[in-house]
Enzyme design. Structure first.
Site, PDB file in Angstrom:
ATOM      1  N   CYS A 104       1.011 -21.508 -19.490  1.00 58.92           N
ATOM      2  CA  CYS A 104       1.963 -20.982 -18.500  1.00 58.92           C
ATOM      3  C   CYS A 104       1.141 -20.375 -17.368  1.00 58.92           C
ATOM      4  O   CYS A 104       0.946 -19.156 -17.324  1.00 58.92           O
ATOM      5  CB  CYS A 104       2.890 -19.946 -19.129  1.00 58.92           C
ATOM      6  SG  CYS A 104       3.796 -20.558 -20.571  1.00 58.92           S
ATOM      7  N   ALA A 106       1.111 -20.482 -13.691  1.00 57.15           N
ATOM      8  CA  ALA A 106       1.450 -19.976 -12.352  1.00 57.15           C
ATOM      9  C   ALA A 106       1.507 -18.444 -12.362  1.00 57.15           C
ATOM     10  O   ALA A 106       1.919 -17.850 -13.355  1.00 57.15           O
ATOM     11  CB  ALA A 106       2.793 -20.559 -11.912  1.00 57.15           C
ATOM     12  N   GLY A 109      -3.752 -16.763 -11.287  1.00 52.78           N
ATOM     13  CA  GLY A 109      -4.783 -15.733 -11.414  1.00 52.78           C
ATOM     14  C   GLY A 109      -5.648 -15.911 -12.652  1.00 52.78           C
ATOM     15  O   GLY A 109      -6.876 -15.878 -12.581  1.00 52.78           O
ATOM     16  N   LYS A 110      -4.993 -16.139 -13.796  1.00 46.88           N
ATOM     17  CA  LYS A 110      -5.731 -16.295 -15.055  1.00 46.88           C
ATOM     18  C   LYS A 110      -6.461 -17.633 -15.104  1.00 46.88           C
ATOM     19  O   LYS A 110      -7.585 -17.717 -15.616  1.00 46.88           O
ATOM     20  CB  LYS A 110      -4.782 -16.145 -16.246  1.00 46.88           C
ATOM     21  CG  LYS A 110      -4.168 -14.755 -16.364  1.00 46.88           C
ATOM     22  CD  LYS A 110      -3.245 -14.660 -17.571  1.00 46.88           C
ATOM     23  CE  LYS A 110      -2.538 -13.319 -17.618  1.00 46.88           C
ATOM     24  NZ  LYS A 110      -1.542 -13.177 -16.536  1.00 46.88           N
ATOM     25  N   ASP A 172       0.089 -17.117 -21.794  1.00 41.52           N
ATOM     26  CA  ASP A 172       0.642 -15.896 -21.215  1.00 41.52           C
ATOM     27  C   ASP A 172       2.144 -16.146 -21.121  1.00 41.52           C
ATOM     28  O   ASP A 172       2.644 -16.639 -20.115  1.00 41.52           O
ATOM     29  CB  ASP A 172       0.021 -15.629 -19.841  1.00 41.52           C
ATOM     30  CG  ASP A 172       0.503 -14.323 -19.237  1.00 41.52           C
ATOM     31  OD1 ASP A 172       0.637 -13.344 -19.985  1.00 41.52           O
ATOM     32  OD2 ASP A 172       0.758 -14.284 -18.020  1.00 41.52           O
ATOM     33  N   CYS A 229       3.608  -9.508 -20.743  1.00 41.15           N
ATOM     34  CA  CYS A 229       3.657  -8.278 -19.950  1.00 41.15           C
ATOM     35  C   CYS A 229       4.842  -7.439 -20.441  1.00 41.15           C
ATOM     36  O   CYS A 229       5.643  -6.931 -19.664  1.00 41.15           O
ATOM     37  CB  CYS A 229       3.767  -8.576 -18.454  1.00 41.15           C
ATOM     38  SG  CYS A 229       5.145  -9.651 -18.008  1.00 41.15           S
TER      39      CYS A 229
END
Length: 386
Positions: A104, A106, A109-110, A172, A229
């Site tokens: 996942c 988008a 960053g990761k 994520d 998160c």
């Protein structure tokens, strides 16, 4: 030191509501943190290293220039990224010349951090289920100089049918966002208990797919990292415990010197002792977004069969698919209701009533009483113990 080097409120409620410090990640494919820091200081940015635990992070206290429009930003020297988002990639620890899947990905960053640690070698598959979001993903990877990535647009549960045998997989997972209330205060009103449990079901399916996509025979890898998160137990420890019962995997240390241990017990629920190897991050403790990270090593392709007694134990923890949630995967008829909660149709209500009257329902014991207990337990479990 743990967390970000800054003053922050100590009360959990205040910390959850207050804005997090702006943090940026140095793109090691293009520059070094020392050089970037000096350049930004010369432009009027007041910043510091994020802490001893990160070699690439910077925390910005104030700035006289917009950080998303500096020449360095446009040239891809850094990425605006939350500090807690560094941890899953640090735990993944991708090596050069590996095959890595970011399930996942988008807005990227990761994935970009993963590519930087791989030094643009090997192959990175950056997938996202939203075609619209892959535009930002592609743009960020281009800007940051990533050249070893393939961007694709599939439902995460389609792996490993599409592609498998990855050395490492990062998931994520989509979540309630209960750890980022400071960014989106509407989370407090927009998510109810049923929706949290529905999201949890999707997370379980994605994590099973991530494990199935990983190659346990990999000499350097065989690692899956799961992160959210969120600070809620049903999206974190419950999901990890679910896959531990169904796949031949084990939890391993993150290798990151920050965070609080995952819960091994909360209210009346008990989790395996090695659940403490997973890590939780809190706004009031680390001055970072609420986050959860688990590192899993795959031991074989064995699919465990869960015994009926164990399944009933899982039901008591809110995993009773039939009674509480229904089918919530990507192929489910009610998948559109995932985030909106939906409502029971007349047919569903009739089915539910007939199920309660059936001998099978009675043999499960406790009937309505069990459901009432479950509701109460979930309410209390959804409140994170800080």
């Amino acid at each position: 030191s743990s967390g970000i080097n800054a003053e922050w409120p100590l009360r959990p409620g205040d910390a959850q509501e207050s804005k997090r410090p702006v943090t940026i990640r140095t793109n090691s494919l293009k520059t070094r943190r020392r050089d970037l820091a000096q350049t930004l200081i010369n432009r009027g940015v007041n910043l510091d290293p994020i802490g001893k635990w990160s070699k690439v992070g910077l925390v910005v206290y104030n700035t006289s220039v917009p950080l998303g429009a500096t020449p360095e930003y446009l040239a891809g020297h850094y990425m605006l990224q939350g500090a807690s988002s560094f941890v899953p990639v640090m735990a993944l620890a991708p090596q050069q010349d590996e095959r890595v899947l970011d399930m996942c990905a988008a807005p990227g960053g990761k994935s970009a951090y993963t590519a930087a640690l791989m030094k643009n070698t090997g192959m990175l598959v950056s997938n996202d289920a939203s075609k619209e979001r892959t535009k930002a993903l592609t743009a960020n990877l281009h800007r940051l100089g990533v050249s070893n990535a393939i961007v694709c647009n599939y439902d995460g549960t389609a792996f490993p049918k599409i592609m498998g045998n990855f050395d490492r997989v990062l998931l994520d997972a989509p979540c309630s966002g209960s750890g980022v209330v400071s960014k989106d205060p509407s989370v407090k009103q927009s998510k109810d208990e049923l929706q949290i449990l529905q999201i949890s079901e999707v997370q379980k399916k994605l994590l099973l797919s991530a494990i199935d996509s990983c190659d346990h025979t990999s000499k350097s890898g065989g690692i899956v990292v799961y992160s959210t998160c969120s600070v809620l137990v049903p999206e974190n420890e419950w999901v990890v415990d679910y896959v531990l019962k169904r796949r031949d995997v084990k939890l391993v240390p993150l290798g990151v010197d920050i965070g609080k241990d995952g819960f091994t017990r909360i209210n009346k629920y008990r989790f395996p002792k090695d659940m403490a190897l997973t890590k939780r991050f809190y706004p009031h403790t680390h001055n970072m977004d609420g986050f959860y990270v688990a590192k899993i090593r795959k031991l074989s392709n064995t699919v465990k069969v869960v015994k009926e007694e164990e399944e009933e134990g899982m039901d008591a923890m809110g995993d009773d698919d039939d009674d509480v949630i229904g089918e919530c995967g990507p192929d489910a008829e009610n998948s559109d209701a995932l985030m909106t909660g939906g409502s029971d149709s007349e047919e569903d209500v009739k089915k539910q009533k007939s199920k309660e009257k059936s001998p099978k329902a009675k043999s499960n014991g406790k009937g309505d009483k069990r459901k009432k207990e479950k509701s109460t337990d979930c309410d209390s479990a959804l409140i994170p113990l800080l």
